[in-house]
Design a protein around this motif. Structure first.
Motif, PDB file in Angstrom:
ATOM      1  N   VAL A 166      -3.321  -9.572  -0.374  1.00 20.88           N
ATOM      2  CA  VAL A 166      -2.517  -8.815   0.594  1.00 20.88           C
ATOM      3  C   VAL A 166      -3.432  -8.292   1.698  1.00 20.88           C
ATOM      4  CG1 VAL A 166      -0.934  -6.884   0.928  1.00 20.88           C
ATOM      5  CG2 VAL A 166      -0.941  -8.125  -1.253  1.00 20.88           C
ATOM      6  N   TYR A 167      -3.050  -8.585   2.932  1.00 24.41           N
ATOM      7  CA  TYR A 167      -3.830  -8.140   4.081  1.00 24.41           C
ATOM      8  C   TYR A 167      -3.197  -6.863   4.640  1.00 24.41           C
ATOM      9  CZ  TYR A 167      -5.073  -7.995   9.055  1.00 24.41           C
ATOM     10  OH  TYR A 167      -5.455  -7.585  10.303  1.00 24.41           O
ATOM     11  N   ILE A 168      -4.006  -5.834   4.827  1.00 24.30           N
ATOM     12  CA  ILE A 168      -3.518  -4.565   5.365  1.00 24.30           C
ATOM     13  C   ILE A 168      -3.894  -4.464   6.837  1.00 24.30           C
ATOM     14  CG2 ILE A 168      -3.626  -2.047   5.205  1.00 24.30           C
ATOM     15  CD1 ILE A 168      -4.443  -2.392   2.281  1.00 24.30           C
ATOM     16  N   SER A 169      -2.906  -4.206   7.657  1.00 23.56           N
ATOM     17  CA  SER A 169      -3.177  -4.009   9.074  1.00 23.56           C
ATOM     18  C   SER A 169      -2.740  -2.604   9.470  1.00 23.56           C
ATOM     19  CB  SER A 169      -2.429  -5.035   9.924  1.00 23.56           C
ATOM     20  OG  SER A 169      -2.812  -4.922  11.275  1.00 23.56           O
ATOM     21  N   GLU A 170      -3.350  -2.082  10.509  1.00 22.83           N
ATOM     22  CA  GLU A 170      -3.088  -0.712  10.935  1.00 22.83           C
ATOM     23  C   GLU A 170      -2.508  -0.686  12.346  1.00 22.83           C
ATOM     24  OE1 GLU A 170      -7.007  -1.573  12.822  1.00 22.83           O
ATOM     25  OE2 GLU A 170      -5.874  -2.184  11.057  1.00 22.83           O
ATOM     26  N   GLN A 189       1.469  -3.873   4.845  1.00 24.10           N
ATOM     27  CA  GLN A 189       0.866  -4.829   3.925  1.00 24.10           C
ATOM     28  C   GLN A 189       1.518  -6.200   4.134  1.00 24.10           C
ATOM     29  OE1 GLN A 189       1.042  -3.239  -0.083  1.00 24.10           O
ATOM     30  NE2 GLN A 189       0.512  -1.182   0.623  1.00 24.10           N
ATOM     31  N   VAL A 190       0.706  -7.159   4.519  1.00 23.95           N
ATOM     32  CA  VAL A 190       1.200  -8.511   4.787  1.00 23.95           C
ATOM     33  C   VAL A 190       0.928  -9.378   3.563  1.00 23.95           C
ATOM     34  CG1 VAL A 190       1.063 -10.501   6.316  1.00 23.95           C
ATOM     35  CG2 VAL A 190       0.749  -8.197   7.238  1.00 23.95           C
ATOM     36  N   HIS A 191       1.984  -9.827   2.913  1.00 23.54           N
ATOM     37  CA  HIS A 191       1.881 -10.578   1.668  1.00 23.54           C
ATOM     38  C   HIS A 191       1.980 -12.080   1.914  1.00 23.54           C
ATOM     39  CE1 HIS A 191       3.160  -6.527   0.471  1.00 23.54           C
ATOM     40  NE2 HIS A 191       2.638  -6.778  -0.707  1.00 23.54           N
ATOM     41  N   SER A 192       1.599 -12.860   0.916  1.00 24.77           N
ATOM     42  CA  SER A 192       1.714 -14.314   1.003  1.00 24.77           C
ATOM     43  C   SER A 192       3.184 -14.715   1.016  1.00 24.77           C
ATOM     44  CB  SER A 192       1.016 -14.972  -0.188  1.00 24.77           C
ATOM     45  OG  SER A 192       1.722 -14.677  -1.393  1.00 24.77           O
ATOM     46  N   LYS A 193       3.466 -15.895   1.542  1.00 30.21           N
ATOM     47  CA  LYS A 193       4.849 -16.360   1.620  1.00 30.21           C
ATOM     48  C   LYS A 193       5.514 -16.432   0.241  1.00 30.21           C
ATOM     49  CE  LYS A 193       4.158 -18.950   5.904  1.00 30.21           C
ATOM     50  NZ  LYS A 193       4.186 -20.296   6.531  1.00 30.21           N
ATOM     51  N   PRO A 194       4.872 -17.022  -0.779  1.00 32.75           N
ATOM     52  CA  PRO A 194       5.524 -17.059  -2.091  1.00 32.75           C
ATOM     53  C   PRO A 194       5.829 -15.664  -2.649  1.00 32.75           C
ATOM     54  CG  PRO A 194       3.762 -18.668  -2.028  1.00 32.75           C
ATOM     55  CD  PRO A 194       3.625 -17.841  -0.786  1.00 32.75           C
ATOM     56  N   LEU A 195       4.921 -14.707  -2.435  1.00 31.23           N
ATOM     57  CA  LEU A 195       5.153 -13.366  -2.966  1.00 31.23           C
ATOM     58  C   LEU A 195       6.311 -12.690  -2.237  1.00 31.23           C
ATOM     59  CD1 LEU A 195       3.658 -12.131  -5.312  1.00 31.23           C
ATOM     60  CD2 LEU A 195       2.306 -10.773  -3.719  1.00 31.23           C
ATOM     61  N   LYS A 196       6.402 -12.907  -0.919  1.00 27.32           N
ATOM     62  CA  LYS A 196       7.539 -12.374  -0.160  1.00 27.32           C
ATOM     63  C   LYS A 196       8.848 -12.965  -0.688  1.00 27.32           C
ATOM     64  CE  LYS A 196       4.916 -12.183   4.178  1.00 27.32           C
ATOM     65  NZ  LYS A 196       4.797 -12.783   5.521  1.00 27.32           N
ATOM     66  N   GLU A 293      -3.738  -7.902  -4.929  1.00 24.13           N
ATOM     67  CA  GLU A 293      -5.077  -7.476  -4.529  1.00 24.13           C
ATOM     68  C   GLU A 293      -5.046  -7.149  -3.040  1.00 24.13           C
ATOM     69  OE1 GLU A 293      -8.623  -9.322  -6.757  1.00 24.13           O
ATOM     70  OE2 GLU A 293      -7.221 -10.990  -6.510  1.00 24.13           O
ATOM     71  N   LEU A 294      -5.364  -5.907  -2.690  1.00 27.08           N
ATOM     72  CA  LEU A 294      -5.249  -5.427  -1.329  1.00 27.08           C
ATOM     73  C   LEU A 294      -6.602  -5.424  -0.628  1.00 27.08           C
ATOM     74  CD1 LEU A 294      -2.514  -4.608  -2.488  1.00 27.08           C
ATOM     75  CD2 LEU A 294      -2.733  -2.394  -1.343  1.00 27.08           C
ATOM     76  N   PHE A 295      -6.589  -5.871   0.633  1.00 27.24           N
ATOM     77  CA  PHE A 295      -7.825  -5.914   1.413  1.00 27.24           C
ATOM     78  C   PHE A 295      -7.584  -5.345   2.806  1.00 27.24           C
ATOM     79  CE2 PHE A 295      -8.232  -9.236  -1.736  1.00 27.24           C
ATOM     80  CZ  PHE A 295      -9.562  -9.155  -2.131  1.00 27.24           C
ATOM     81  N   PHE A 296      -8.531  -4.552   3.264  1.00 29.27           N
ATOM     82  CA  PHE A 296      -8.576  -4.146   4.662  1.00 29.27           C
ATOM     83  C   PHE A 296      -9.809  -4.797   5.265  1.00 29.27           C
ATOM     84  CE2 PHE A 296      -9.865  -1.536   8.223  1.00 29.27           C
ATOM     85  CZ  PHE A 296      -8.668  -1.378   8.909  1.00 29.27           C
TER      86      PHE A 296
END
Length: 475
Positions: A166-170, A189-196, A293-296
């Motif tokens: 998961v990509y976190i943007s601000e 939080q921007v998730h992958s297409k399958p998870l969405k 798994e979250l990432f900034f």
């Protein structure tokens, strides 16, 4: 097989049977929504230009954001990702995938991300996945993951590790705020297409149960036609400040402790179905929530709580846990006060509106509600809580006519009202400049202006067209 919409189970082995027919699970018979889950968050702020969130425009170091997010989503209830021994079954026929894809496309538009998060077009595109953007690999990965989730309540490690990043943007909340203060940013939080997609499928299974929410209290309009439109609720509740109390839950989504979420979600679903359905749905939701798994940037975030922005399920889940909190609070205070008789209670996601009919219960009502929210690890922000001055509530500031509820001011004076909205819209605009843009059918700002002011002016505009209203009253 069991039918979630009819709240019945005829074969409990479905969740452990590797030969489960996903088509039968996804078929919701005649209980599918006829259009979509309507937007549940009001557009309350203007769009922020893309350059306001570009890295080169920010003076805050990535480590500052990482430290803030680790603190924001910290909890005393710790958990770790779990490994499992589920075997990856990669052998899926093209016919099965085609059928699954067709069902996904048929049902996809039934679920939308709730509301406008007011991010840039680039980020909005990332969040609002379109069904025509799903590749063959996306469909296959989703099928494998969803089949595992239905059968086992978990997803094999290989597939989960592929889809759980998961990509976190601000984005700065207000362009006038200090860009060096991390508290002035909101995060998506921007998730992958399958998870969405899996999240949307989970929402569809909860669809029939959501309809059992008390719509006299819950106004989030999670389903089309579930309750009055947002503007109807906002207009009605801002006609007078008399005996009105507004309670602000601080960082409501970020404060959702996973232990609390699991307890309240299961209880709320169980009251609307049965224990087996509630247990299965809650287990699946909590698994997805915790296994991400979250990432900034390239920094990993250690999260222990918080509902993710960008998932259609988040507003739905938050409304369900608030439903359970109110249910328990009401039962614990039977005989002390009664909703509908002593006061009106409206909850729109995390906005709590109260209008007293019996002023004698104001103190026990507020004290018990605040204490109950605190018990479930939600903090009331008294700096933002408002109340009619005549109520003389401790710690609450006075509710003024310039204050807003769901983006609508309490005043109905056209000049005060329009001045407030113009200030909120910002961009150094005047109504003359806005009017000139609206007259140009091809102006790039036209859609944004209509979206903002059509909602905001509805309590004053009645049946007038926006452009005619501005010309008649404000130019």
């Amino acid at each position: 097989m069991y039918n979630l919409m009819n709240n019945s189970i005829t074969n409990d082995t479905i969740l452990t049977n590797n030969n489960v027919n996903i088509e039968e699970i996804l078929v919701l018979q005649d209980d599918l929504p006829d259009s979509n889950l309507v937007d549940g968050v009001v557009q309350q702020e203007q769009q922020i230009n893309e350059e306001n969130i570009l890295p080169e425009e920010q003076n805050i170091l990535a480590n500052d954001f990482v430290n803030y997010l680790n603190s924001l989503w910290a909890s005393e209830n710790q958990f770790t990702r779990t490994l499992n021994d589920i075997v990856l079954d990669n052998n899926v026929s093209n016919d099965v995938l085609e059928n699954f894809k067709k069902m996904v496309e048929d049902r996809y538009d039934s679920i939308k991300v709730m509301g406008n998060f007011n991010y840039t077009n680039k980020l909005e595109k990332e969040v609002r996945l379109k069904k025509n953007e799903l590749s063959k690999d996306d469909i296959k990965t989703t099928y494998i993951a969803y089949k595992d989730l239905i059968c086992h309540g978990k997803i094999n490690n290989v597939t989960m590790n592929k889809i759980n990043k998961v990509y976190i943007s601000e984005k700065i909340k207000d362009s006038n705020k200090d860009k060096n203060d991390v508290r002035n940013y909101r995060f998506i939080q921007v998730h992958s297409k399958p998870l969405k997609l899996i999240d949307r499928l989970w929402c569809l299974r909860v669809y029939g149960l959501i309809k059992n929410l008390d719509t006299s209290i819950f106004k989030s309009n999670l389903l089309k036609g579930m309750t009055d439109s947002t503007i109807v609720v906002a207009d009605e509740n801002t006609k007078s400040r008399n005996n009105v109390i507004l309670i602000d839950v601080e960082k409501a989504f970020d404060s959702c402790d996973f232990t609390v979420v699991e307890d309240l979600l299961k209880s709320s679903l169980q009251r609307k179905s049965n224990e087996a359905i509630a247990t299965h749905l809650t287990k699946q939701y909590m698994y997805i929530l915790k296994e991400r798994e979250l990432f900034f940037k390239d920094k990993k975030i250690n999260y222990q709580k918080g509902l993710p922005t960008g998932f259609p399920s988040s507003n739905m889940v938050f409304s369900l846990i608030m439903d359970e909190i109110i249910y328990r609070w009401k039962n614990q205070n039977q005989g002390l006060f009664e909703i509908g008789k002593d006061f009106k209670l409206n909850i729109y996601v995390d906005d709590i509106y109260i209008k007293l009919f019996n002023n004698g219960i104001k103190d026990p009502l507020v004290i018990t509600l605040v204490d109950t929210l605190h018990h479930y690890k939600f903090k009331v922000n008294f700096e933002k809580c408002k109340a009619d001055e005549k109520l003389d509530l401790d710690f609450f500031t006075n509710l003024e006519e310039t204050d807003m509820y769901l983006g609508i001011p309490f005043t109905r004076d056209i000049k005060k009202y329009s001045d407030l909205l113009l200030k909120r819209y910002g961009n150094n605009e005047t109504y003359n400049s806005i009017y000139e843009k609206l007259k140009q059918s091809d102006h790039t700002d036209r859609k944004q202006i209509f979206g903002f002011f059509n909602y905001k002016f509805k309590p004053l505009m009645k049946d007038e067209e926006l452009i005619n209203f501005i010309e008649k009253h404000l130019v």
